[in-house]
Design an enzyme around this catalytic site. Structure first.
Site, PDB file in Angstrom:
ATOM      1  N   THR A  69      38.552  43.978  48.770  1.00 52.13           N
ATOM      2  CA  THR A  69      39.331  45.037  49.424  1.00 52.13           C
ATOM      3  C   THR A  69      40.014  45.834  48.322  1.00 52.13           C
ATOM      4  OG1 THR A  69      39.764  43.626  51.325  1.00 52.13           O
ATOM      5  CG2 THR A  69      41.206  45.531  51.043  1.00 52.13           C
ATOM      6  N   LYS A 125      38.443  49.438  56.489  1.00 52.43           N
ATOM      7  CA  LYS A 125      39.227  48.207  56.287  1.00 52.43           C
ATOM      8  C   LYS A 125      40.726  48.499  56.262  1.00 52.43           C
ATOM      9  CE  LYS A 125      40.366  44.079  54.670  1.00 52.43           C
ATOM     10  NZ  LYS A 125      40.244  42.842  55.377  1.00 52.43           N
ATOM     11  N   LYS A 169      49.494  44.169  50.272  1.00 53.29           N
ATOM     12  CA  LYS A 169      48.492  44.858  49.431  1.00 53.29           C
ATOM     13  C   LYS A 169      47.729  45.894  50.270  1.00 53.29           C
ATOM     14  CE  LYS A 169      43.937  44.139  47.509  1.00 53.29           C
ATOM     15  NZ  LYS A 169      42.789  43.273  47.321  1.00 53.29           N
TER      16      LYS A 169
HETATM   17  P1  NAD Z   1      41.151  34.976  45.005  1.00 54.80           P
HETATM   18  O1  NAD Z   1      42.267  35.321  44.090  1.00 54.80           O
HETATM   19  O2  NAD Z   1      41.095  33.611  45.618  1.00 54.80           O
HETATM   20  O3  NAD Z   1      39.740  35.225  44.277  1.00 54.80           O
HETATM   21  C1  NAD Z   1      39.499  36.239  43.352  1.00 54.80           C
HETATM   22  C2  NAD Z   1      38.725  35.594  42.219  1.00 54.80           C
HETATM   23  O4  NAD Z   1      38.336  36.611  41.279  1.00 54.80           O
HETATM   24  C3  NAD Z   1      39.557  34.579  41.423  1.00 54.80           C
HETATM   25  O5  NAD Z   1      38.907  33.319  41.477  1.00 54.80           O
HETATM   26  C4  NAD Z   1      39.596  35.149  40.009  1.00 54.80           C
HETATM   27  O6  NAD Z   1      39.567  34.166  39.002  1.00 54.80           O
HETATM   28  C5  NAD Z   1      38.347  36.011  40.002  1.00 54.80           C
HETATM   29  N1  NAD Z   1      38.365  37.042  38.982  1.00 54.80           N
HETATM   30  C6  NAD Z   1      39.339  37.943  38.700  1.00 54.80           C
HETATM   31  N2  NAD Z   1      38.951  38.759  37.685  1.00 54.80           N
HETATM   32  C7  NAD Z   1      37.700  38.352  37.336  1.00 54.80           C
HETATM   33  C8  NAD Z   1      36.777  38.790  36.348  1.00 54.80           C
HETATM   34  N3  NAD Z   1      37.059  39.784  35.526  1.00 54.80           N
HETATM   35  N4  NAD Z   1      35.600  38.146  36.251  1.00 54.80           N
HETATM   36  C9  NAD Z   1      35.302  37.114  37.079  1.00 54.80           C
HETATM   37  N5  NAD Z   1      36.143  36.646  38.040  1.00 54.80           N
HETATM   38  C10 NAD Z   1      37.334  37.261  38.142  1.00 54.80           C
HETATM   39  O7  NAD Z   1      41.160  36.099  46.143  1.00 54.80           O
HETATM   40  P2  NAD Z   1      40.408  36.072  47.542  1.00 54.80           P
HETATM   41  O8  NAD Z   1      41.321  35.592  48.609  1.00 54.80           O
HETATM   42  O9  NAD Z   1      39.069  35.434  47.366  1.00 54.80           O
HETATM   43  O10 NAD Z   1      40.224  37.644  47.796  1.00 54.80           O
HETATM   44  C11 NAD Z   1      39.206  38.389  47.160  1.00 54.80           C
HETATM   45  C12 NAD Z   1      39.170  39.770  47.790  1.00 54.80           C
HETATM   46  O11 NAD Z   1      38.936  39.653  49.198  1.00 54.80           O
HETATM   47  C13 NAD Z   1      40.494  40.549  47.650  1.00 54.80           C
HETATM   48  O12 NAD Z   1      40.192  41.879  47.399  1.00 54.80           O
HETATM   49  C14 NAD Z   1      41.168  40.337  49.010  1.00 54.80           C
HETATM   50  O13 NAD Z   1      42.055  41.401  49.340  1.00 54.80           O
HETATM   51  C15 NAD Z   1      39.958  40.320  49.917  1.00 54.80           C
HETATM   52  N6  NAD Z   1      40.166  39.626  51.192  1.00 54.80           N
HETATM   53  C16 NAD Z   1      40.798  38.416  51.231  1.00 54.80           C
HETATM   54  C17 NAD Z   1      40.980  37.780  52.454  1.00 54.80           C
HETATM   55  C18 NAD Z   1      41.681  36.443  52.549  1.00 54.80           C
HETATM   56  O14 NAD Z   1      42.036  36.033  53.659  1.00 54.80           O
HETATM   57  N7  NAD Z   1      41.865  35.730  51.432  1.00 54.80           N
HETATM   58  C19 NAD Z   1      40.509  38.383  53.637  1.00 54.80           C
HETATM   59  C20 NAD Z   1      39.816  39.589  53.565  1.00 54.80           C
HETATM   60  C21 NAD Z   1      39.653  40.202  52.325  1.00 54.80           C
END
Ligand code: NAD
Length: 295
Positions: A93, A168, A243
């Site tokens: 997102t 979204k 966010k």
């Molecule tokens: P998270 O923090 O658990 O996962 C993100 C991952 O990206 C982390 O493991 C981090 O180490 C990795 N990362 C960051 N920079 C990196 C790089 N340069 N190279 C490789 N890996 C890297 O977050 P999440 O909950 O999985 O969310 C991910 C996305 O999905 C976000 O944009 C969030 O807004 C969206 N989202 C989350 C949810 C939810 O309920 N958690 C729901 C819908 C959408």
């Protein structure tokens, strides 16, 4: 079987990559965090030493990263390493402007791309029941659809580049506003001596009905599966709601839209987060409203 690279194996990306493996695809992945890499490896993902290595033989690349700056940085790093014709999919997102920039980066290298953010949370990611909102041209969407179907149950083509992100943040602006509205109604009911169950029984079958009430009810009791019954553990954390509300307000400003309730919802969630509650489910905003009411 498709060869897929998956970058960003966190709370959402990890289970999404695992579902691609379950569907019979060959998945190579990378994450900066060792714990995420280990969990994905246990789920059958082949872990690469760096993102550019993971994408080398991929027909499809998927990113699931925290914010626009991470997506632009990772796409800039990996795009020169991907094979001609590789389909680029970003499921994070992020802000609409960064989404459009990432499409432009792909286009410079003649790569098809779509933005495909999700709703459904970590539960939907694990169960493979996410909703995908996609932006990009029809050909790229058609190529992405069967891959996304291994991770979700509803795949909607919303329009051109950035349209998935636009859908979204509009949806989540409704969600943030409606959760505050439902919470305000319960706080008012408490002051008026009306029971939670009575308000729920009426509003859930009347014109006040909405998802925040019937799926994520902010008081324990009426909806046993809502986070309020589990000490407001997320679910969908208040920090993530903040966010998305910020993204909606940035987009509204850039596009010249007037969204006063979206702006107010952002400031209410900001106060909640500053008070140290960013990790609480977003339905915990009811505590903030009770606090304002001097309860
Ligand atoms: P998270 O923090 O658990 O996962 C993100 C991952 O990206 C982390 O493991 C981090 O180490 C990795 N990362 C960051 N920079 C990196 C790089 N340069 N190279 C490789 N890996 C890297 O977050 P999440 O909950 O999985 O969310 C991910 C996305 O999905 C976000 O944009 C969030 O807004 C969206 N989202 C989350 C949810 C939810 O309920 N958690 C729901 C819908 C959408």
């Amino acid at each position: 079987m498709t060869s897929i690279a998956f970058i960003g194996l966190g709370n959402m990306g990890g289970p999404m990559a695992a579902n691609l493996v379950k569907a019979g695809h060959s998945v190579h992945g990378f994450d900066l965090t060792p714990a995420s890499r280990d969990a994905a490896k246990a789920d059958g993902v082949t872990i690469a030493a760096k993102a550019a290595d993971a994408v080398k033989n991929a027909e499809v690349v998927i990113t699931m990263l925290p914010a626009g700056k991470h997506v632009l940085s990772v796409w800039s790093e990996i795009i020169p390493a991907v094979a001609k014709g590789t389909l680029m999919i970003d499921c994070s997102t992020i802000d609409v402007e960064s989404a459009r920039k990432s499409h432009a980066l792909a286009a410079e290298h003649h790569l098809p791309s779509i933005d495909a953010p999700v709703s459904g949370g970590t539960g939907g990611a694990k169960a493979g029941t996410l909703t995908f909102m996609a932006g990009g041209d029809a050909k790229a969407f058609a190529a992405a659809k069967p891959i996304l179907e291994a991770m979700g149950k509803k795949i909607v083509h919303c329009g051109d580049a950035g349209a998935g992100q636009a859908a979204k943040i509009c949806n989540n602006m409704i969600l943030g506003i409606s959760m505050i509205g439902v919470s305000e109604a319960f706080v008012l009911a408490e002051k008026l001596g009306l029971s939670h169950q009575a308000l729920f029984d009426v509003a859930s079958t009347s014109s006040g009905q909405c998802w925040s009430l019937t799926s994520y009810c902010p008081v324990p009791g009426p909806v046993p599966t809502s986070p309020s019954n589990n000490e407001y553990r997320p679910g969908f954390a208040a920090a993530l709601m903040l966010k998305d509300l910020r993204l909606s307000q940035e987009a509204a400003k850039a596009a010249g839209a007037v969204t006063p309730l979206g702006a107010h919802a952002e400031s209410i969630y900001e106060t909640f987060e500053k008070a140290g509650h960013g990790g609480v489910d977003f339905s915990g905003i009811i505590h903030q409203l009770r606090h304002l009411a001097g309860k």
